[in-house]
Design an enzyme around this catalytic site. Structure first.
Site, mmCIF file in Angstrom:
data_model
loop_
_atom_site.group_PDB
_atom_site.id
_atom_site.type_symbol
_atom_site.label_atom_id
_atom_site.label_comp_id
_atom_site.label_asym_id
_atom_site.label_seq_id
_atom_site.Cartn_x
_atom_site.Cartn_y
_atom_site.Cartn_z
ATOM 1 N N ARG A 90 0.833 -1.197 0.000
ATOM 2 C CA ARG A 90 0.000 0.000 0.000
ATOM 3 C C ARG A 90 0.873 1.255 0.000
ATOM 4 O O ARG A 90 1.959 1.273 0.566
ATOM 5 C CB ARG A 90 -0.920 -0.001 1.223
ATOM 6 C CG ARG A 90 -2.105 -0.923 1.080
ATOM 7 C CD ARG A 90 -2.957 -0.581 -0.136
ATOM 8 N NE ARG A 90 -3.679 0.663 0.056
ATOM 9 C CZ ARG A 90 -4.957 0.740 0.442
ATOM 10 N NH1 ARG A 90 -5.649 -0.368 0.643
ATOM 11 N NH2 ARG A 90 -5.546 1.894 0.621
ATOM 12 N N LYS A 148 5.515 4.061 4.981
ATOM 13 C CA LYS A 148 6.248 3.009 4.264
ATOM 14 C C LYS A 148 7.362 3.588 3.402
ATOM 15 O O LYS A 148 8.217 2.861 2.893
ATOM 16 C CB LYS A 148 5.285 2.177 3.416
ATOM 17 C CG LYS A 148 4.270 1.381 4.248
ATOM 18 C CD LYS A 148 3.296 0.623 3.353
ATOM 19 C CE LYS A 148 2.167 -0.054 4.097
ATOM 20 N NZ LYS A 148 2.546 -1.310 4.778
ATOM 21 N N THR A 204 4.351 -8.525 5.901
ATOM 22 C CA THR A 204 4.343 -9.925 5.508
ATOM 23 C C THR A 204 4.922 -10.058 4.103
ATOM 24 O O THR A 204 5.438 -11.120 3.745
ATOM 25 C CB THR A 204 2.914 -10.509 5.550
ATOM 26 O OG1 THR A 204 2.020 -9.573 4.926
ATOM 27 C CG2 THR A 204 2.473 -10.757 6.965
HETATM 28 C C1 26Q Z 1 -10.474 1.214 9.732
HETATM 29 C C2 26Q Z 1 -11.566 2.035 9.914
HETATM 30 C C3 26Q Z 1 -12.307 2.507 8.847
HETATM 31 C C4 26Q Z 1 -11.933 2.118 7.568
HETATM 32 C C5 26Q Z 1 -10.854 1.290 7.383
HETATM 33 C C6 26Q Z 1 -10.117 0.838 8.458
HETATM 34 C C7 26Q Z 1 -8.945 -0.039 8.242
HETATM 35 C C8 26Q Z 1 -8.946 -1.002 7.244
HETATM 36 C C9 26Q Z 1 -7.846 -1.811 7.031
HETATM 37 C C10 26Q Z 1 -7.817 0.063 9.032
HETATM 38 C C11 26Q Z 1 -6.717 -0.754 8.810
HETATM 39 C C12 26Q Z 1 -6.720 -1.704 7.819
HETATM 40 C C13 26Q Z 1 -5.582 -2.592 7.527
HETATM 41 C C14 26Q Z 1 -4.467 -2.607 8.209
HETATM 42 C C15 26Q Z 1 -3.352 -3.486 7.845
HETATM 43 O O1 26Q Z 1 -3.341 -4.104 6.797
HETATM 44 N N1 26Q Z 1 -2.329 -3.598 8.708
HETATM 45 C C16 26Q Z 1 -1.192 -4.443 8.424
HETATM 46 O O2 26Q Z 1 -1.421 -5.714 9.003
HETATM 47 C C17 26Q Z 1 -0.412 -6.641 8.627
HETATM 48 C C18 26Q Z 1 -0.798 -7.991 9.192
HETATM 49 O O3 26Q Z 1 -0.606 -8.011 10.568
HETATM 50 C C19 26Q Z 1 0.955 -6.182 9.117
HETATM 51 O O4 26Q Z 1 1.921 -7.057 8.611
HETATM 52 C C20 26Q Z 1 1.246 -4.764 8.624
HETATM 53 O O5 26Q Z 1 2.453 -4.297 9.223
HETATM 54 C C21 26Q Z 1 0.094 -3.840 8.985
HETATM 55 O O6 26Q Z 1 0.306 -2.557 8.429
#
Ligand code: 26Q
Length: 818
Positions: free
Chosen positions: A555, A560, A662
């Protein structure tokens, strides 16, 4: 297997020979798709193969359900807003062990198997790492035979598909279901009513939820076959249907169109994934989505439990519910509501069950990414749940007050309700309070978690917190994505590494063996050619497969630091121009990734990458010494092509910001060397592969904190580093955007005035590390040796290891005894 319960209920179990597969595919084409060889389109063939493959998963799927039930095993329910499973057909064929047979059957039928596989839609039901982790976990749970079910949302539109127009990201809807989905099975018999809005009846103690609107959640099941059909798990996704009650009401009053509008509005709840992986907060539709899938999932699992067991007392012995980040945290008040309002348990009894059932994974420490909901909004959508959260908080704070009578500030800090400003509910705190285990996703992240965002909770409940370092499934990320390397490994150490990734350790001894070392280089070269062809087709940029493939795909996010990578690219460009006849090591710098649609800075970085690529790639003085390309529409299926082709993996987040990563594991497993900061799981990768086999640079977490505390001045770096100043000046003066010289004004100012993620502080060390990369790449045998040592050290990063740890330390679940 026990198929013959009813005497007259006989059916043919499919067999897996090429002949049988050929007949199945032909049968499915004729009797399911309704076509024949003459009239079949590519998609018709794909669907016929899909059905033939699904037939071969069905026996084990039923058997898994039967055995779980017969052995009365505890199940894990993995609740996640996001799942990024990737294409399913190739994975299923490998799991069943009929990949080659199916390819041969297709050849006999005159269908081009490889082309067909590429036709499958890639389910984009997630943003990035968190959704992909959920998919790796389902694969591992199925492979290990752990009874489980994944619950999520069947979004009509997944992650937007990304196009690049004049260098800029354009989002387009991803209607992945529009042509039908041959893998899913609708289960309308599993439908649940989910309510929103309304109010609490002031009579009866004010806890009766009345006048709510109703939406129906309908189940769609996806089989998740474990490797060699260890077991077959279920991913159950919920789709919203309007409830007839609402429609009939308007219809009876003669307003059919209005009734249909209401129908559309209530079905919007499962329409589209929020394409934002951090900051976008506080939207009512998002809250409705979260509640929608959580409520349906809990009703479903309680129905299953009560069908098989008499008393709810045993619930924690048979059910573990995992909440993947706070997005499903409404499961906590919803389970309380169901236990108290529907099943008539007392508050104390219900709470005692909850705290033995729930566990929670945190995926971020960044304040702005921690989910909170305004009390006002929340109360309008979920009045009963607001009341439960207030009651929970009151109980919790009263207990704490008894334990720490003199610490009023603790109560303020730890409260589920943030009262600084308009009141907000802290979903992470709610999740910690209800969970018997809370885990971070890498050693560093878990350590920081208890010293920063959950410091108070760690004082109060120290035994709850633990680490579970992320992992990836070797089935998709090596066996499936990288046939040349897999075949090479198979030939030398056998095929069982797919289940026991530690066996890759045996490759250490082969790293310097000339034959293996050379074959390893050839496998990489083959993957690089495959990627170069794909990139040429999609972007027109022609890469030299002999050049160093330097890759950053993930992303787009400021933390990053794709921009740090680009600063190095620009510096290299300038250095080549200044010294064109030096012996430059040819490089291809490859970027891919989506930016949240409202994330201005991230979109500017995409645009700048494309502007720089345009200038550099067209400069005749540069030639093949440097190429830059942004590959559009990064997604699981593209990752499977890009990652095996990488020489260098860029994992360059500011220390302390990337919870785990990951992608870093996927690259190393595929024989790339990492250039990376001391962040997330990079640290543990370094421990496994050895610091000598990785390019580590930059400030560490404590140093980042110290620099900030001392009053960081990015301009000092800019003024004192000639190359850095030149790179930034050229961006600022429009060298890469001559038609609009001030295009990157905001971006440059953000760098010089605040540089929140310390790009400039890490720049010099990063460029120095990149120079070491060049030097090593000039020694192909030594490079390959180190890359092999990376592959050999990746055993612990199998998601099988991660899932075993969850099963033992968190869920207390045991595999099916088969
Ligand atoms: C929250 C509220 C409203 C709308 C969207 C969200 C939202 C959606 C997706 C908040 C966060 C995410 C995704 C986060 C994510 O992908 N985090 C990643 O998770 C991986 C698995 O543990 C880690 O390896 C990454 O470091 C971390 O960034």
């Amino acid at each position: 297997m026990n198929h013959a319960a009813e005497p007259d209920f006989e059916f043919d179990h499919p067999t897996n020979t090429v002949v049988a597969l050929r007949r199945s595919i032909a049968n499915r084409l004729v009797y399911m798709v309704g076509k024949d060889v003459q009239s079949a389109t590519q998609r018709d063939w794909l669907f016929a193969i899909f059905h033939a493959a699904r037939d071969r998963v069905m026996d084990r799927w039923r058997e898994t359900r039967r055995a779980t039930h017969a052995q009365d095993l505890k199940r894990v329910y993995y609740l996640s807003m996001e799942f990024l499973p990737g294409r399913m057909l190739g994975n299923a064929l490998m799991a069943v062990g009929i990949y080659d047979e199916t390819r041969a059957a297709c050849a006999q039928l005159g269908a081009d198997f490889d082309q067909l596989l590429d036709l499958e839609a890639d389910p984009g039901l997630g943003n990035g790492g968190l959704g992909r982790l959920a998919a790796c976990f389902l694969d591992s749970m199925a492979t290990l035979g752990l009874p489980n079910m994944g619950y999520g949302i069947r979004f009509d539109y997944g992650m937007f598909s990304q196009r690049i127009l004049k260098g800029q990201q354009v989002e387009e809807p991803d209607g992945w279901l529009e042509a039908g989905n041959p893998w899913e099975i609708m289960r309308p018999e599993f439908s649940y009513s989910v309510c929103f809005g309304g109010r609490l009846d002031p009579d009866n103690g004010g806890v009766h939820w009345i006048e709510a609107e109703e939406v129906i959640a309908v189940a769609y099941d996806y089989a998740v076959p474990g490797y060699e059909l260890g077991s077959v798990s279920t991913l159950r996704l919920w789709s919203a249907r309007a409830s007839h009650a609402i429609n009939l009401d308007a219809f009876n009053k003669g307003d059919y169109i209005r009734a249909m509008e209401a129908k559309n509005a209530s079905e919007n709840v499962s329409r589209v994934l929020y394409p934002d992986d951090s900051t976008e907060h506080g939207r009512e539709l998002r809250l409705r989505q979260e509640y929608f899938f959580v409520s349906a999932s809990l009703q479903d699992l309680l129905r299953r439990f009560l069908r098989d067991h008499g008393s709810l007392d045993q619930l924690p012995d048979k059910v573990a519910i995992h909440i993947n980040d706070t997005h499903p945290a409404l499961a906590v008040p919803e389970l309380m509501r169901l236990l108290i309002d529907v099943h008539r348990l007392t508050w104390d009894k219900a709470w005692s069950l909850c705290t033995r059932i729930f566990s929670y994974t945190n995926h971020t420490l960044m304040q702005e990414a921690l989910e909170t909901w305004s009390v006002d909004l929340f109360g309008r959508v979920l009045p009963r749940h607001l009341r439960i959260i207030f009651d929970l908080n009151a109980h919790f704070l009263a207990e704490l007050h008894a334990r720490f009578p003199n610490d009023n500030d603790l109560l303020r800090r730890i409260s589920l309700i943030d009262e600084n400003g308009p009141r907000r509910i802290r979903m992470a705190y709610l999740s910690v309070l209800a969970s018997h285990r809370v885990n971070g996703v890498s050693a560093l992240h878990s350590r920081l978690m208890v010293s920063t965002i959950f410091a108070d909770f760690a004082q109060v409940f120290p035994e709850r917190f633990c680490n579970k370092t992320n992992g990836i499934t070797p089935r998709r990320w090596l066996a499936q994505a990288n046939p040349p390397l897999s075949e090479l490994i198979d030939a030398r150490i056998g095929t069982t590494w797919r289940r026991n990734l530690d066996e890759l350790g045996a490759l250490r001894d082969l790293a310097t063996e000339p034959e293996f070392n050379n074959a390893f280089q050839l496998a990489k070269a083959q993957n690089k050619r495959r990627l170069a062809e794909r990139i040429a087709r999609e972007t027109g940029v022609v890469l030299n497969p002999e050049s160093l493939f330097d890759v950053q795909v993930k992303r787009m996010h400021e933390y990053k630091r794709q921009l740090l990578n680009l600063l190095h690219v620009i510096t290299r460009y300038h250095q080549i121009l200044a010294n064109p006849h030096a012996n430059w090591m040819p490089r291809s710098v490859i970027f891919a990734g989506k930016a949240a649609s409202a994330y201005y800075m991230a979109k500017q970085v995409i645009r700048l990458i494309n502007d720089v690529a345009h200038v550099v790639n067209a400069d005749p003085r540069i030639g093949e010494k440097l190429k830059v390309v942004f590959v559009p529409n990064y997604r699981v299926s593209l990752a499977e092509i890009i990652i095996p082709a990488a020489d260098l993996s860029q994992q360059i987040s500011t220390a302390g910001t990337e919870a785990s990563g990951t992608g870093n594991m996927k690259f190393a497993l595929n024989g790339a060397l990492t250039i990376g900061t001391w962040d997330g799981a990079n640290i543990e990768i370094a421990e496994q592969v050895g610091l000598d086999n990785m390019f580590v640079f930059g400030l560490r977490t404590e140093e980042v904190a110290a620099v900030r505390a001392a009053g960081y001045r990015p301009r000092q770096h800019y003024e004192s580093n000639y190359d850095l100043k030149l790179a930034i000046d050229r961006i600022a003066d429009g060298a890469f955007s001559p038609a609009e010289p001030h295009r990157y004004h905001d971006l440059v100012n953000a760098l010089l005035d605040s540089d929140h993620y310390l790009l400039l502080a890490d720049y010099a060390d990063y460029v120095a590390a990149q120079d070491k990369v060049d030097a090593l790449y000039r020694r192909p045998i030594e490079w390959a040796r180190q890359a092999i040592l990376n592959v050999a050290g990746m055993g612990v990063f199998s998601s099988d290891r991660t899932i075993r740890e969850y099963a033992e330390d968190i869920w207390n679940v045991k595999p099916i005894n088969s």
